[in-house]
Design a protein around this motif. Structure first.
Motif, PDB file in Angstrom:
ATOM      1  N   PRO A  27      -4.380   6.020  -4.495  1.00  0.00           N
ATOM      2  CA  PRO A  27      -4.331   4.340  -3.503  1.00  0.00           C
ATOM      3  C   PRO A  27      -4.991   4.784  -2.524  1.00  0.00           C
ATOM      4  O   PRO A  27      -4.115   3.967  -0.966  1.00  0.00           O
ATOM      5  CB  PRO A  27      -3.098   4.417  -3.720  1.00  0.00           C
ATOM      6  N   THR A  48       0.946  -1.139   0.329  1.00  0.00           N
ATOM      7  CA  THR A  48       0.058  -0.102   0.249  1.00  0.00           C
ATOM      8  C   THR A  48       0.793   1.103   0.217  1.00  0.00           C
ATOM      9  O   THR A  48       0.683   1.924  -1.101  1.00  0.00           O
ATOM     10  CB  THR A  48      -0.762  -0.402   1.623  1.00  0.00           C
ATOM     11  N   VAL A  57      -6.973   2.748  -0.259  1.00  0.00           N
ATOM     12  CA  VAL A  57      -6.809   1.322   0.531  1.00  0.00           C
ATOM     13  C   VAL A  57      -6.273   1.765   1.753  1.00  0.00           C
ATOM     14  O   VAL A  57      -6.112   1.202   2.900  1.00  0.00           O
ATOM     15  CB  VAL A  57      -5.496   0.396  -0.301  1.00  0.00           C
ATOM     16  N   LEU A  58      -5.195   3.142   1.564  1.00  0.00           N
ATOM     17  CA  LEU A  58      -4.832   3.295   3.006  1.00  0.00           C
ATOM     18  C   LEU A  58      -5.474   3.421   4.349  1.00  0.00           C
ATOM     19  O   LEU A  58      -5.272   3.584   5.005  1.00  0.00           O
ATOM     20  CB  LEU A  58      -3.709   4.508   2.721  1.00  0.00           C
TER      21      LEU A  58
END
Length: 409
Positions: free
Chosen positions: A125, A92, A128-129
């Motif tokens: 992204p 990630t 997703v973090l």
């Protein structure tokens, strides 16, 4: 002759089925969201891409990936998931850093580079973090709570470092609202784990002027604050979306104007399919539709919190509570922005807003909650740290007094 034991070593009590009512609420939220997206984005998709189903089809593809992620998080044993967690967190971070690489990143006209170019759609992204910081902190605080009170190594500094690193990376992507949201998620995780908040005090003291500085150094952030303070002066510029969104909500009345002629005003809201899609739902379905959505959201959150309270695994309980808080708080922030209660942000509405990254991560969170609902204590059993008594009571470190009305022991 060897002795054979026909009685399983683990009691069958620890094996439970998935929470069916929670799964139904997930399907309902996703279904209503897809329906709303189809209705609200058809005119805009026809005008911009000559395809009324353009945004709907993209969201459907992303939903397929999201349901695959839901299935993975729902069936993957918790002990295996925890073993994979360091690799998942590292991947990630790498993805978040890839948005700074020219040729890979997708950069908007305003200079924001939050996405990675993918074959079918762009990927963000930082979404997703949100999930990874929840899982990381849940895993860390599970180990933190197991240590004796007098242990010298009982420190939350790794959690503070991980949170600061995550927030910093997202800020440099020029995604201020998401960075603040991740910070809030981290604070929620610290609170429910009853971690020593003194570790966060220096960070919070430094964060306040840093946030003010971050707002003042970007003109569009200053414009958003100015438009929120004085909405009439910027009604045709920075408050244009909010004003037309409020008109659409008001036009819905009590019963709504339906999915046909009631959506004429939606063409006046730029990119209605994204952060302001709730205005489309409110105009089409009216006050009764808004109430129905809020009831469904509250039931969804209640079921998730109930799963967290009953889960015999502290890691799963912490993570489930974090996932539920992420979806609920994000939804309320979006509704606040659309209705003009909060200043404009880039926070999408879970299950509703068109965005592949958002729907994928949201469904993955739901998959983890489903996994927690059928938790069989694999992790606790493998470490021989669980018993039937511990599986029948709430964890003392999970502070949910504001839901239950009572303090943990």
């Amino acid at each position: 002759m060897a002795d054979y034991n026909f009685v399983p070593e683990r009691s069958s009590v620890i094996y439970r089925k998935s929470d069916t009512s929670f799964i139904i609420s997930v399907i309902l939220m996703w279904g209503i969201g897809m329906f709303t997206l189809l209705v609200c984005s058809s005119n805009y998709g026809k005008a911009t891409h000559d395809n009324a189903f353009y945004f709907f089809n993209r969201q459907l593809i992303a939903s397929g990936v999201g349901f695959a992620g839901l299935l993975f998080f729902a069936i993957c044993p918790l002990n295996k998931l925890r073993k994979m967690l360091p690799v998942m967190c590292l991947m990630t971070i790498v993805l978040c850093l890839m948005v700074f690489v020219p040729g890979i990143r997708y950069e908007r006209n305003d200079g924001a580079h939050r996405w990675i170019k993918m074959p079918v759609f762009t990927f963000q992204p930082s979404e997703v973090l949100k999930l990874m910081i929840i899982l990381f902190l849940a895993n860390f605080f599970d180990k933190y709570c197991r240590k004796e009170d007098g242990a010298e190594d009982k420190t939350v500094s790794p959690a503070v470092v991980a949170l600061v690193l995550s927030v910093s990376i997202v800020i440099f992507q020029k995604d201020f609202s998401t960075s603040i949201f991740i910070l809030c998620l981290g604070l929620i995780m610290f609170y429910i784990a009853k971690a020593k908040m003194m570790w966060l005090l220096p960070f919070c003291v430094l964060a306040i002027p840093a946030i003010i500085l971050a707002v003042l150094t970007e003109q569009y952030r200053v414009n958003r604050i100015a438009a929120y303070i004085n909405p009439n002066e910027f009604s045709q510029t920075f408050n244009f979306q909010v004003n037309w969104s409020k008109r659409a909500i008001t036009a819905g009345g009590f019963w709504g104007q339906g999915i046909g002629d009631g959506l004429k005003k939606l063409n006046n809201i730029p990119e209605i399919q994204s952060d302001y899609i709730f205005a489309g739902w409110a105009e089409a379905m009216g006050l009764i539709g808004v109430i129905a959505y809020l009831v469904l959201l509250i039931m969804f959150t209640y079921k998730a919190v109930r799963i967290a309270l009953k889960c015999p695994d502290r890691f799963a309980a912490f993570a489930t509570f974090g996932c539920a808080a992420a979806i609920f708080v994000q939804s309320m922030i979006n509704i606040g922005v659309v209705s003009g209660i909060l200043p404009s942000t880039g926070i999408p509405l879970p299950f509703f807003s068109c965005g592949g990254s958002s729907i994928i991560v949201t469904l993955c969170m739901c998959g983890f909650i489903i996994n927690a609902s059928k938790c069989d204590s694999d992790t606790l059993y493998s470490e021989k740290s669980a018993s039937q008594d511990s599986s029948s009571k709430d964890y003392e470190n999970l502070d949910v007094s504001f839901f239950t009305g009572r303090k943990g022991k």
